[in-house]
Design a protein around this motif. Structure first.
Motif, PDB file in Angstrom:
ATOM      1  N   ALA A  96      58.601 -46.806  77.865  1.00 57.28           N
ATOM      2  CA  ALA A  96      59.334 -47.517  78.913  1.00 57.28           C
ATOM      3  C   ALA A  96      59.171 -46.843  80.269  1.00 57.28           C
ATOM      4  O   ALA A  96      59.240 -47.504  81.310  1.00 57.28           O
ATOM      5  N   ALA A  97      58.948 -45.532  80.262  1.00 58.83           N
ATOM      6  CA  ALA A  97      58.881 -44.778  81.524  1.00 58.83           C
ATOM      7  C   ALA A  97      57.679 -45.168  82.365  1.00 58.83           C
ATOM      8  O   ALA A  97      57.789 -45.234  83.589  1.00 58.83           O
ATOM      9  N   TRP A  98      56.538 -45.408  81.740  1.00 56.28           N
ATOM     10  CA  TRP A  98      55.349 -45.732  82.535  1.00 56.28           C
ATOM     11  C   TRP A  98      55.494 -47.033  83.318  1.00 56.28           C
ATOM     12  O   TRP A  98      55.234 -47.039  84.526  1.00 56.28           O
ATOM     13  N   PRO A  99      55.926 -48.138  82.714  1.00 54.67           N
ATOM     14  CA  PRO A  99      56.110 -49.356  83.522  1.00 54.67           C
ATOM     15  C   PRO A  99      57.168 -49.155  84.619  1.00 54.67           C
ATOM     16  O   PRO A  99      57.000 -49.642  85.740  1.00 54.67           O
ATOM     17  N   ALA A 100      58.236 -48.434  84.300  1.00 56.64           N
ATOM     18  CA  ALA A 100      59.270 -48.163  85.313  1.00 56.64           C
ATOM     19  C   ALA A 100      58.694 -47.314  86.439  1.00 56.64           C
ATOM     20  O   ALA A 100      58.948 -47.589  87.622  1.00 56.64           O
ATOM     21  N   TYR A 101      57.914 -46.301  86.098  1.00 52.31           N
ATOM     22  CA  TYR A 101      57.305 -45.443  87.120  1.00 52.31           C
ATOM     23  C   TYR A 101      56.380 -46.265  88.017  1.00 52.31           C
ATOM     24  O   TYR A 101      56.405 -46.131  89.240  1.00 52.31           O
ATOM     25  N   ARG A 102      55.547 -47.105  87.408  1.00 49.82           N
ATOM     26  CA  ARG A 102      54.627 -47.934  88.207  1.00 49.82           C
ATOM     27  C   ARG A 102      55.394 -48.874  89.137  1.00 49.82           C
ATOM     28  O   ARG A 102      54.992 -49.091  90.275  1.00 49.82           O
ATOM     29  N   TRP A 103      56.520 -49.426  88.659  1.00 49.74           N
ATOM     30  CA  TRP A 103      57.329 -50.302  89.505  1.00 49.74           C
ATOM     31  C   TRP A 103      57.877 -49.509  90.692  1.00 49.74           C
ATOM     32  O   TRP A 103      57.820 -49.975  91.836  1.00 49.74           O
ATOM     33  N   VAL A 104      58.422 -48.328  90.422  1.00 45.43           N
ATOM     34  CA  VAL A 104      58.949 -47.489  91.511  1.00 45.43           C
ATOM     35  C   VAL A 104      57.827 -47.141  92.482  1.00 45.43           C
ATOM     36  O   VAL A 104      58.001 -47.236  93.696  1.00 45.43           O
ATOM     37  N   ALA A 105      56.668 -46.764  91.976  1.00 44.38           N
ATOM     38  CA  ALA A 105      55.548 -46.398  92.842  1.00 44.38           C
ATOM     39  C   ALA A 105      55.138 -47.563  93.743  1.00 44.38           C
ATOM     40  O   ALA A 105      54.875 -47.362  94.934  1.00 44.38           O
ATOM     41  N   ARG A 106      55.110 -48.765  93.188  1.00 48.01           N
ATOM     42  CA  ARG A 106      54.737 -49.944  93.986  1.00 48.01           C
ATOM     43  C   ARG A 106      55.810 -50.311  95.004  1.00 48.01           C
ATOM     44  O   ARG A 106      55.511 -50.924  96.024  1.00 48.01           O
ATOM     45  N   ASN A 107      57.055 -49.971  94.723  1.00 47.18           N
ATOM     46  CA  ASN A 107      58.168 -50.399  95.576  1.00 47.18           C
ATOM     47  C   ASN A 107      58.875 -49.254  96.285  1.00 47.18           C
ATOM     48  O   ASN A 107      59.956 -49.446  96.834  1.00 47.18           O
ATOM     49  N   ARG A 108      58.289 -48.070  96.293  1.00 46.95           N
ATOM     50  CA  ARG A 108      58.973 -46.899  96.854  1.00 46.95           C
ATOM     51  C   ARG A 108      59.316 -47.056  98.321  1.00 46.95           C
ATOM     52  O   ARG A 108      60.275 -46.472  98.796  1.00 46.95           O
TER      53      ARG A 108
END
Length: 126
Positions: A96-108
């Protein structure tokens, strides 16, 4: 290498705020520094890797990126933080962490402390 290094994007205000939190609240022996001031060649990292995700380079030469790097940082910290790091390495949490991390990275750039400079270039977005 004498100590581990956690590398983040120093041009991103959100990432910098997170790094400041680490330095204030998480007792780690690792160096926490922006990739723009790191010797990437000595660390075995590229600029592309560092703009894509936070990076961990262990004193033993081990490497990790994104949430895996965060788990390594936490694992190198105080007892409570080590538990959090172990939890992040638990397979369902890691998945679950990888999709969440990618979302944060795209929306930081939209997150608290984020600025337009935090936006990942469109060519690097999923």
């Amino acid at each position: 290498m004498e100590r581990s290094t956690f590398v983040y994007d120093g041009d991103c205000a959100f990432c910098t705020k997170c790094a400041e939190f680490i330095e204030r609240r998480i007792p780690t022996r690792a160096r926490v520094l922006p990739w723009q001031f790191a010797d990437l060649d000595a660390l075995g990292l590229t600029e592309a890797e560092c703009t894509e995700a936070v990076q961990w380079v262990g004193a033993d030469g081990s490497r990790a990126a994104g949430p895996d790097a965060i788990a390594r940082l936490l694992g190198d910290s105080g007892p409570l933080w080590r538990v959090a790091g172990a939890g992040l390495r638990f397979p369902p949490a890691r998945a679950a962490a990888w999709p969440a991390y990618r979302w944060v990275a795209r929306n930081r750039h939209r997150l608290p402390g984020g600025t337009a400079a935090c936006a990942v270039p469109s060519a690097q977005r999923d």
